[in-house]
Motif scaffolding. Sequence first.
Motif, PDB file in Angstrom:
ATOM      1  N   PHE A   1     -25.731   7.296  -2.797  1.00  0.00           N
ATOM      2  CA  PHE A   1     -26.013   6.382  -3.894  1.00  0.00           C
ATOM      3  C   PHE A   1     -24.979   5.268  -3.833  1.00  0.00           C
ATOM      4  CE2 PHE A   1     -28.378   9.240  -7.176  1.00  0.00           C
ATOM      5  CZ  PHE A   1     -29.417   9.330  -6.298  1.00  0.00           C
ATOM      6  N   ASP A   2     -25.410   4.114  -3.359  1.00  0.00           N
ATOM      7  CA  ASP A   2     -24.479   3.028  -3.094  1.00  0.00           C
ATOM      8  C   ASP A   2     -24.428   2.105  -4.315  1.00  0.00           C
ATOM      9  OD1 ASP A   2     -23.130   0.862  -2.192  1.00  0.00           O
ATOM     10  OD2 ASP A   2     -24.597   0.268  -0.673  1.00  0.00           O
ATOM     11  N   ASN A   3     -23.337   2.170  -5.083  1.00  0.00           N
ATOM     12  CA  ASN A   3     -23.225   1.207  -6.182  1.00  0.00           C
ATOM     13  C   ASN A   3     -22.127   0.183  -5.908  1.00  0.00           C
ATOM     14  OD1 ASN A   3     -21.063   2.811  -6.616  1.00  0.00           O
ATOM     15  ND2 ASN A   3     -21.752   3.622  -8.568  1.00  0.00           N
ATOM     16  N   GLU A   4     -21.643   0.198  -4.677  1.00  0.00           N
ATOM     17  CA  GLU A   4     -20.736  -0.835  -4.163  1.00  0.00           C
ATOM     18  C   GLU A   4     -19.359  -0.840  -4.797  1.00  0.00           C
ATOM     19  OE1 GLU A   4     -23.380  -4.408  -4.262  1.00  0.00           O
ATOM     20  OE2 GLU A   4     -23.232  -4.089  -2.121  1.00  0.00           O
ATOM     21  N   LEU A   5     -19.014   0.124  -5.613  1.00  0.00           N
ATOM     22  CA  LEU A   5     -17.631   0.234  -6.100  1.00  0.00           C
ATOM     23  C   LEU A   5     -17.383   1.615  -6.695  1.00  0.00           C
ATOM     24  CD1 LEU A   5     -18.548  -0.213  -9.208  1.00  0.00           C
ATOM     25  CD2 LEU A   5     -17.894  -2.549  -8.840  1.00  0.00           C
ATOM     26  N   TYR A   6     -16.149   1.855  -7.116  1.00  0.00           N
ATOM     27  CA  TYR A   6     -15.830   3.115  -7.787  1.00  0.00           C
ATOM     28  C   TYR A   6     -16.114   2.946  -9.273  1.00  0.00           C
ATOM     29  CZ  TYR A   6     -13.618   4.832  -3.584  1.00  0.00           C
ATOM     30  OH  TYR A   6     -13.398   5.259  -2.312  1.00  0.00           O
ATOM     31  N   ALA A   7     -17.332   3.255  -9.673  1.00  0.00           N
ATOM     32  CA  ALA A   7     -17.748   2.962 -11.039  1.00  0.00           C
ATOM     33  C   ALA A   7     -17.084   3.888 -12.055  1.00  0.00           C
ATOM     34  CB  ALA A   7     -19.264   3.090 -11.136  1.00  0.00           C
ATOM     35  N   ASN A   8     -16.857   5.114 -11.621  1.00  0.00           N
ATOM     36  CA  ASN A   8     -16.393   6.135 -12.550  1.00  0.00           C
ATOM     37  C   ASN A   8     -14.982   5.888 -13.044  1.00  0.00           C
ATOM     38  OD1 ASN A   8     -16.651   8.452 -13.940  1.00  0.00           O
ATOM     39  ND2 ASN A   8     -17.142   9.717 -12.178  1.00  0.00           N
ATOM     40  N   THR A   9     -14.181   5.185 -12.247  1.00  0.00           N
ATOM     41  CA  THR A   9     -12.775   5.007 -12.595  1.00  0.00           C
ATOM     42  C   THR A   9     -12.460   3.559 -12.961  1.00  0.00           C
ATOM     43  OG1 THR A   9     -12.416   4.871 -10.222  1.00  0.00           O
ATOM     44  CG2 THR A   9     -11.818   6.924 -11.294  1.00  0.00           C
ATOM     45  N   GLY A  10     -13.448   2.761 -13.245  1.00  0.00           N
ATOM     46  CA  GLY A  10     -13.181   1.431 -13.759  1.00  0.00           C
ATOM     47  C   GLY A  10     -13.435   0.270 -12.829  1.00  0.00           C
ATOM     48  N   GLY A  11     -13.961   0.515 -11.631  1.00  0.00           N
ATOM     49  CA  GLY A  11     -14.361  -0.598 -10.779  1.00  0.00           C
ATOM     50  C   GLY A  11     -13.373  -1.017  -9.708  1.00  0.00           C
ATOM     51  N   GLN A  12     -12.844  -0.049  -8.930  1.00  0.00           N
ATOM     52  CA  GLN A  12     -12.035  -0.419  -7.762  1.00  0.00           C
ATOM     53  C   GLN A  12     -12.974  -0.724  -6.602  1.00  0.00           C
ATOM     54  OE1 GLN A  12     -11.546   2.306  -9.595  1.00  0.00           O
ATOM     55  NE2 GLN A  12      -9.490   2.132 -10.426  1.00  0.00           N
ATOM     56  N   SER A  13     -12.470  -1.482  -5.625  1.00  0.00           N
ATOM     57  CA  SER A  13     -13.375  -1.864  -4.536  1.00  0.00           C
ATOM     58  C   SER A  13     -13.559  -0.693  -3.576  1.00  0.00           C
ATOM     59  CB  SER A  13     -12.823  -3.070  -3.795  1.00  0.00           C
ATOM     60  OG  SER A  13     -11.823  -2.673  -2.893  1.00  0.00           O
ATOM     61  N   SER A  14     -14.762  -0.560  -3.040  1.00  0.00           N
ATOM     62  CA  SER A  14     -15.027   0.494  -2.052  1.00  0.00           C
ATOM     63  C   SER A  14     -15.425  -0.162  -0.743  1.00  0.00           C
ATOM     64  CB  SER A  14     -16.137   1.419  -2.540  1.00  0.00           C
ATOM     65  OG  SER A  14     -17.392   0.963  -2.098  1.00  0.00           O
ATOM     66  N   GLY A  15     -15.504   0.638   0.305  1.00  0.00           N
ATOM     67  CA  GLY A  15     -15.844   0.101   1.625  1.00  0.00           C
ATOM     68  C   GLY A  15     -17.215  -0.556   1.653  1.00  0.00           C
ATOM     69  N   LEU A  16     -18.104  -0.118   0.766  1.00  0.00           N
ATOM     70  CA  LEU A  16     -19.456  -0.667   0.777  1.00  0.00           C
ATOM     71  C   LEU A  16     -19.591  -1.905  -0.116  1.00  0.00           C
ATOM     72  CD1 LEU A  16     -21.916   2.361   0.847  1.00  0.00           C
ATOM     73  CD2 LEU A  16     -21.299   0.817   2.665  1.00  0.00           C
ATOM     74  N   MET A  17     -18.506  -2.323  -0.762  1.00  0.00           N
ATOM     75  CA  MET A  17     -18.609  -3.511  -1.625  1.00  0.00           C
ATOM     76  C   MET A  17     -18.815  -4.759  -0.765  1.00  0.00           C
ATOM     77  SD  MET A  17     -15.775  -5.012  -4.206  1.00  0.00           S
ATOM     78  CE  MET A  17     -15.887  -4.135  -5.724  1.00  0.00           C
ATOM     79  N   GLN A  18     -19.586  -5.701  -1.282  1.00  0.00           N
ATOM     80  CA  GLN A  18     -19.842  -6.911  -0.497  1.00  0.00           C
ATOM     81  C   GLN A  18     -18.597  -7.803  -0.466  1.00  0.00           C
ATOM     82  OE1 GLN A  18     -22.559  -9.558  -2.607  1.00  0.00           O
ATOM     83  NE2 GLN A  18     -22.566  -8.112  -4.280  1.00  0.00           N
ATOM     84  N   LYS A  19     -18.487  -8.587   0.593  1.00  0.00           N
ATOM     85  CA  LYS A  19     -17.296  -9.416   0.797  1.00  0.00           C
ATOM     86  C   LYS A  19     -17.163 -10.455  -0.314  1.00  0.00           C
ATOM     87  CE  LYS A  19     -14.936 -12.019   4.353  1.00  0.00           C
ATOM     88  NZ  LYS A  19     -15.042 -12.697   5.640  1.00  0.00           N
ATOM     89  N   GLY A  20     -15.958 -10.593  -0.829  1.00  0.00           N
ATOM     90  CA  GLY A  20     -15.696 -11.622  -1.827  1.00  0.00           C
ATOM     91  C   GLY A  20     -15.983 -11.215  -3.259  1.00  0.00           C
ATOM     92  N   PHE A  21     -16.547 -10.035  -3.476  1.00  0.00           N
ATOM     93  CA  PHE A  21     -16.914  -9.620  -4.830  1.00  0.00           C
ATOM     94  C   PHE A  21     -15.665  -9.289  -5.645  1.00  0.00           C
ATOM     95  CE2 PHE A  21     -18.515  -6.758  -8.111  1.00  0.00           C
ATOM     96  CZ  PHE A  21     -19.637  -7.447  -8.532  1.00  0.00           C
ATOM     97  N   VAL A  22     -15.619  -9.796  -6.870  1.00  0.00           N
ATOM     98  CA  VAL A  22     -14.477  -9.533  -7.747  1.00  0.00           C
ATOM     99  C   VAL A  22     -14.887  -8.500  -8.786  1.00  0.00           C
ATOM    100  CG1 VAL A  22     -12.873 -10.531  -9.412  1.00  0.00           C
ATOM    101  CG2 VAL A  22     -13.590 -11.860  -7.428  1.00  0.00           C
ATOM    102  N   ALA A  23     -14.189  -7.374  -8.819  1.00  0.00           N
ATOM    103  CA  ALA A  23     -14.488  -6.336  -9.806  1.00  0.00           C
ATOM    104  C   ALA A  23     -13.294  -6.209 -10.750  1.00  0.00           C
ATOM    105  CB  ALA A  23     -14.769  -5.020  -9.109  1.00  0.00           C
ATOM    106  N   LYS A  24     -13.489  -5.409 -11.802  1.00  0.00           N
ATOM    107  CA  LYS A  24     -12.447  -5.311 -12.830  1.00  0.00           C
ATOM    108  C   LYS A  24     -11.110  -4.865 -12.266  1.00  0.00           C
ATOM    109  CE  LYS A  24     -15.574  -4.311 -16.583  1.00  0.00           C
ATOM    110  NZ  LYS A  24     -16.286  -3.199 -17.193  1.00  0.00           N
ATOM    111  N   MET A  25     -11.149  -3.918 -11.334  1.00  0.00           N
ATOM    112  CA  MET A  25      -9.902  -3.404 -10.759  1.00  0.00           C
ATOM    113  C   MET A  25      -9.701  -3.919  -9.338  1.00  0.00           C
ATOM    114  SD  MET A  25      -8.373  -0.920 -12.771  1.00  0.00           S
ATOM    115  CE  MET A  25      -8.811  -0.128 -14.310  1.00  0.00           C
TER     116      MET A  25
END
Lengths: 70, 297
Positions: free
Chosen positions: B156-180
């Motif tokens: 299930f690819d949601n492109e970040l670590y959603a459970n812990t507040g939005g850290q970047s994961s390997g599957l996140m798209q380039k340049g995307f800014v998340a909360k963490m």
Amino acid sequence: MYAVAEVIDEDCVAHKGCRLCIMYCPEANTILFDAEKKVAKVIEPSCKGCELCVVVCSAAKHNAIRLVHR
Amino acid sequence: MSKEKIKINREFYDIMPKEYQELVEDATYGKEGRGWKDVGESKEMIEEHSLCAGCPESIAFRYVLACLPNPEDTVMVGSTGCTSLVFPHVAVHNIHSLFGNQNAVASGLKRALSYRFPDKVKDVVVLAGDGATVDIGLDMTLQSWFRQEKIATICFDNELYANTGGQSSGLMQKGFVAKMAPAGKKFDKVDLPEIARQSGCHYVTMLTVSKPNRVEKAIRNAILIAREIGPTYVQLYTPCILEIGKQMMEGLQEMRDSEGPGKRFEFKEYISDEAKAYLESIAPKKKRKKVTAQTEG
């Protein structure tokens, strides 16, 4: 106060085979097909009020679901 | 067999929870050709869970559980993440593994099951988030593919670590800014489907969950091929609406927007020749069965 979905029976086209709201509802066992009345029915205690069913129903121009406050 | 396993003793029937009674009476265990069309007309194998309102991941969960070809003989292996919030409410055998260990646990389980029940078909399905599959558990994921373990891996690819507040994961798209991840992702989205193909997976597909019939086909193929041929991999886009700043009713549109031609979740499918031959060999059998059933009936 919670918002829950409500099906407008007269406008629902589930008897024609439409299953949009049942299909896209993220909650399991929440929107069911009422085999007697041939319409969709909402199990209110498990509805989280996300409005996704309203979006898909109105995008298909059926407009048979609305959100109500309980 | 099927429902015999979960049947309630008559004396205890009235003290069992209502949900369990419904499951025994109305669920689709043992039904031929299960699929997303059963949803809404029979009891689903998933109960009220604690995912956010409008979460596309829970839509994906419903489809996956509705499409398992053999739920009574399936064991699902989960891992830490939002998926692990749902597994306690699922009516299919499941194991919660440590973060990242899911494919290693599944490999052992598959071997033990084939030793213990040599005459039975037992499916092992791994279902984990992108953090567990690609970042923390990449070692175990890849090793299980190299060893040609007969398990189906669903990510299930949601492109970040959603459970812990939005850290970047390997599957996140380039340049995307998340909360963490305020500086933005520095490198490209890892192309795991391609890696899976190179690592020996016999069936690889990447899609969003906006079309249930497509999800059904992908899950069925993945599990049937994993039964006989070798490892399979399915990557489903289930955006985290909370972390990408969408409203709860916008999840579906987000998935539709990211699956168009040239977008990052354009439908991709790879089937090895061996797997294709196997799928063709089981397809006519089914038809034949139907024909004989009709003539008998």
